[in-house]
Enzyme design. Structure first.
Site, PDB file in Angstrom:
ATOM      1  N   HIS A  84     -19.314  10.966  -9.596  1.00 15.26           N
ATOM      2  CA  HIS A  84     -17.479  10.836 -10.365  1.00 15.26           C
ATOM      3  C   HIS A  84     -17.804   9.441 -10.624  1.00 15.26           C
ATOM      4  O   HIS A  84     -18.141   8.455 -10.185  1.00 15.26           O
ATOM      5  CB  HIS A  84     -16.648  10.051  -8.867  1.00 15.26           C
ATOM      6  CG  HIS A  84     -15.302  10.137  -9.269  1.00 15.26           C
ATOM      7  ND1 HIS A  84     -14.806  11.853  -9.696  1.00 15.26           N
ATOM      8  CD2 HIS A  84     -14.880   9.460  -9.245  1.00 15.26           C
ATOM      9  CE1 HIS A  84     -13.463  11.125 -10.102  1.00 15.26           C
ATOM     10  NE2 HIS A  84     -13.615   9.300 -10.369  1.00 15.26           N
ATOM     11  N   ASP A 163      -2.299  13.625  -3.679  1.00 15.77           N
ATOM     12  CA  ASP A 163      -2.804  12.294  -4.970  1.00 15.77           C
ATOM     13  C   ASP A 163      -2.516  12.864  -6.057  1.00 15.77           C
ATOM     14  O   ASP A 163      -2.140  12.045  -6.530  1.00 15.77           O
ATOM     15  CB  ASP A 163      -4.110  12.590  -4.656  1.00 15.77           C
ATOM     16  CG  ASP A 163      -4.967  11.574  -5.888  1.00 15.77           C
ATOM     17  OD1 ASP A 163      -4.847  10.538  -5.722  1.00 15.77           O
ATOM     18  OD2 ASP A 163      -5.598  12.328  -6.659  1.00 15.77           O
ATOM     19  N   ARG A 170       2.449   6.567  -9.407  1.00 17.07           N
ATOM     20  CA  ARG A 170       1.987   5.765  -9.679  1.00 17.07           C
ATOM     21  C   ARG A 170       1.776   4.707 -10.624  1.00 17.07           C
ATOM     22  O   ARG A 170       2.163   3.761 -11.501  1.00 17.07           O
ATOM     23  CB  ARG A 170       0.337   5.132  -8.540  1.00 17.07           C
ATOM     24  CG  ARG A 170       0.203   5.870  -6.967  1.00 17.07           C
ATOM     25  CD  ARG A 170      -1.009   5.313  -7.143  1.00 17.07           C
ATOM     26  NE  ARG A 170      -2.031   5.247  -6.906  1.00 17.07           N
ATOM     27  CZ  ARG A 170      -3.348   5.080  -7.488  1.00 17.07           C
ATOM     28  NH1 ARG A 170      -3.647   6.486  -7.044  1.00 17.07           N
ATOM     29  NH2 ARG A 170      -4.217   4.073  -7.715  1.00 17.07           N
ATOM     30  N   SER A 185      -7.210   7.969  -3.819  1.00 16.63           N
ATOM     31  CA  SER A 185      -7.375   8.855  -4.355  1.00 16.63           C
ATOM     32  C   SER A 185      -8.439   9.296  -4.898  1.00 16.63           C
ATOM     33  O   SER A 185      -8.696  10.806  -5.269  1.00 16.63           O
ATOM     34  CB  SER A 185      -6.583   8.039  -5.746  1.00 16.63           C
ATOM     35  OG  SER A 185      -6.931   9.382  -6.734  1.00 16.63           O
TER      36      SER A 185
HETATM   37  N1  URA Z   1      -9.055   7.712 -10.863  1.00 14.95           N
HETATM   38  C1  URA Z   1      -8.296   8.443  -9.568  1.00 14.95           C
HETATM   39  O1  URA Z   1      -8.745   9.579  -9.413  1.00 14.95           O
HETATM   40  N2  URA Z   1      -7.113   7.783  -9.271  1.00 14.95           N
HETATM   41  C2  URA Z   1      -7.260   6.190  -9.682  1.00 14.95           C
HETATM   42  O2  URA Z   1      -6.864   5.881  -8.416  1.00 14.95           O
HETATM   43  C3  URA Z   1      -7.581   5.962 -10.472  1.00 14.95           C
HETATM   44  C4  URA Z   1      -8.779   6.658 -11.260  1.00 14.95           C
END
Ligand code: URA
Length: 432
Positions: A84, A163, A170, A185
Site C-alpha cells: 500500500h 472508514d 474527514r 484508516s
Molecule cells: N489514505 C487512506 O486510506 N486513508 C487516509 O486517511 C489517508 C490516506
C-alpha cells in the site's frame, strides 16, 4: 445509548477515552446512530488532541468490526502479501510490483482506492485499460489470486464501511491529515483484507500527506505497531515524494510506464523503488528467502519475461486488453522547453500533480469523470542536466488550450541552477 457529546467534550479536553466508549462511538456512527455533525466535531477534537497508541488501536479494531473481513491466507493456504502507498504523484508502483511478485511465486491480492486530490489512484490507472473490471466478487478475487497469482480490485463496500463514511467526512472537514486517523484508516483496510505480510510505502515531501521525514517516521511507526498488534508482518518504506515518481503522471501514461518497468525498461528511480518493494515482499513471504535473494529473483522475473507474462494473464483475467496499443492516447502533445540550461535542482510534485488534475487526469470534485489519456511525461528530473530550448516535459492534453495552461504549471514546477545537484535516493529509510 451512545454519549457522543460527552465523548467529544472529553476528547476536546485531552482525555484518553475508554476502549468500550470509543468502539461504540465508531460502530454507532457506522450504524447511522451518531450524526455527521457530531462525528465531524469528534474528528476535529482528535485533530487537535491526537489519539494515544491504545486509542489508535481501538479505533482501528472498531473500524474493522464495522464490516466484513477476508481470510486471504486461509483461503489460499499460503501467506498472501499486500502493498500500500500513502499516495503520491506518478505513483504506479502497485501495477509493476504485483506481476513481478506473482511471477516469483508469491500471491499478491490487493484492494485499491481512487486518486485523492493531486495524487493518482491505482483503480483510476487500471480503468484506462479497456475492459478491465475493478469490481470482482470476493470469490472471483480469491480464485484469481489462486490461479494467476495476483488480482487488483476496488474496495468492496462491505469491507470497513466505517472508514468509507469517516473518510468522506474527514475529506470535507479538514481532518484528513491527522496521523492517528490516517494510520487507522489505512491499516483497518489492510488488516480487513487479510494479507499476512504488508509493505507500506510512506511517501514524504512536497507531494505527500507527510511533508517531513519525522512525520513520515511517526506514521510508519504507528502503522507498523497496528500491524504487529494484529499479528501481521509489516515493513514501511519511507520514500521521496518531493518530485514525482518516474516520468509519467496520468492514468494510461502510468500504465504504459509500469508495463515498461515490468519489461525492464522503466525509469531508474521508479525501477529502483519497484525492486526494493518486491525484495521486501519476497523476504516477508513464505518463500523463506532473504532480501538480497528476493531482489535477485525479482530482477530475474523481469529479465526472463515471466513478470510480463503474469501482467498479461492478470489483465486478461480481469477482462482487460493486455495489448498496450489499446490504451487511450491524448490528441494533443505539447512540449515544454527549458528556458535556460543548467541542472534541475527542484521539480515540485504538487505542481505537476495539479497540472495533471487540471488536464483531467484526476478529480476536482467527487463526481468528476476522469480523462484516462491525458497527463504529463517528464524528460528531466532532479539532478539532470538540461539544455536551453530542449524539452523538459511533454503535456498530453485534450486540446491546445488545456495543454498551454498545463505547460505553464509544469514549467513553474522546475527550478534550474548552474551548479550540479547531488543525487538523492528514492528510498529514504525503512521502518519495521
Ligand atoms: N489514505 C487512506 O486510506 N486513508 C487516509 O486517511 C489517508 C490516506
Amino acid at each position: 445509548m451512545i454519549r457522543a457529546a460527552e465523548l467529544i467534550q472529553r476528547k476536546r479536553d485531552g482525555e484518553e477515552l475508554p476502549d468500550a466508549d470509543l468502539t461504540e462511538l465508531i460502530l454507532g456512527y457506522a450504524r447511522g446512530e451518531v450524526p455527521d455533525y457530531q462525528m465531524a466535531a469528534f474528528c476535529m477534537a482528535v485533530f487537535f488532541r491526537g489519539l494515544s497508541p491504545r486509542e489508535t488501536y481501538v479505533l482501528t479494531e472498531a473500524m474493522i468490526r464495522s464490516g466484513e473481513t477476508i481470510d486471504m491466507s486461509g483461503a489460499l493456504g499460503r501467506k498472501v502479501v499486500d502493498k500500500h502507498s500513502t499516495g503520491g504523484v506518478g505513483d504506479k508502483t502497485s501495477l509493476a510490483v504485483a506481476p513481478i511478485v506473482a511471477a516469483c511465486g508469491v500471491p499478491l491480492g490487493k484492494m485499491s482506492g481512487r486518486g485523492l486530490g493531486h495524487t493518482g489512484g491505482t483503480l483510476d490507472q487500471l480503468e484506462s485499460i479497456p475492459g478491465y473490471r475493478t469490481e470482482l466478487s470476493l470469490d472471483e478475487f480469491i480464485a484469481q489470486v489462486r490461479e494467476v497469482g495476483t488480482a487488483i480490485i476496488g474496495q468492496t463496500g462491505d469491507l470497513v464501511p466505517a472508514d468509507k463514511l469517516l473518510y468522506g467526512l474527514r475529506d470535507v472537514t479538514a481532518t484528513v491529515d491527522q496521523l492517528s486517523l490516517i494510520a487507522a484508516s489505512i491499516m483497518s483496510k489492510k488488516l480487513a483484507a487479510g494479507a499476512q505480510a504488508i509493505v507500506l510505502d510512506v511517501k514524504v515531501g512536497d507531494g505527500a500527506f507527510m511533508k517531513t521525514l519525522e512525520d513520515a517516521r511517526h506514521l510508519a511507526e504507528a502503522m507498523a505497531s497496528l500491524g504487529e498488534q494484529a499479528g501481521r508482518d509489516v515493513v514501511c518504506l519511507l520514500t521521496d515524494m518531493d518530485q514525482p515518481l518516474g516520468a509519467a503522471v496520468g492514468n494510461s501514461l502510468e500504465v504504459l510506464e509500469a508495463l515498461d518497468t515490468v519489461r525492464g525498461r522503466g525509469p531508474a528511480d521508479f525501477t529502483e523503488l519497484v525492486l526494493d518493494a518486491c525484495a521486501k515482499l519476497l523476504a516477508l513471504s513464505d518463500l523463506e528467502v532473504g532480501e538480497a535473494e528476493g531482489r535477485r529473483r525479482a530482477e530475474a522475473a523481469v529479465a526472463d519475461g515471466s513478470a510480463e507474462a503474469v501482467w498479461r494473464r492478470w489483465i486478461e483475467a480481469q477482462g482487460g486488453t493486455a495489448d498496450e496499443s489499446a490504451l487511450p492516447v491524448a490528441p494533443v502533445q505539447h512540449e515544454v522547453a527549458a528556458p535556460v540550461g543548467g541542472y534541475v535542482s527542484r521539480l515540485g510534485a504538487i505542481r505537476v500533480g495539479v497540472a495533471a488534475v487540471r488536464l483531467g487526469a484526476g478529480r476536482r470534485t467527487k463526481d468528476d469523470a476522469i480523462d484516462h489519456a491525458v497527463g504529463v511525461v517528464l524528460h528531466a528530473k532532479r539532478g539532470d542536466r538540461v539544455e536551453a530550448g530542449l524539452p523538459l516535459a511533454t503535456i498530453h492534453a485534450r486540446d491546445e488550450d488545456a495543454a498551454r495552461h498545463a505547460a505553464d504549471e509544469v514549467l513553474a514546477a522546475y527550478e534550474i541552477e548552474d551548479a550540479e545537484v547531488p543525487e538523492r535516493p528514492v528510498l529514504l529509510e525503512v521502518v519495521g
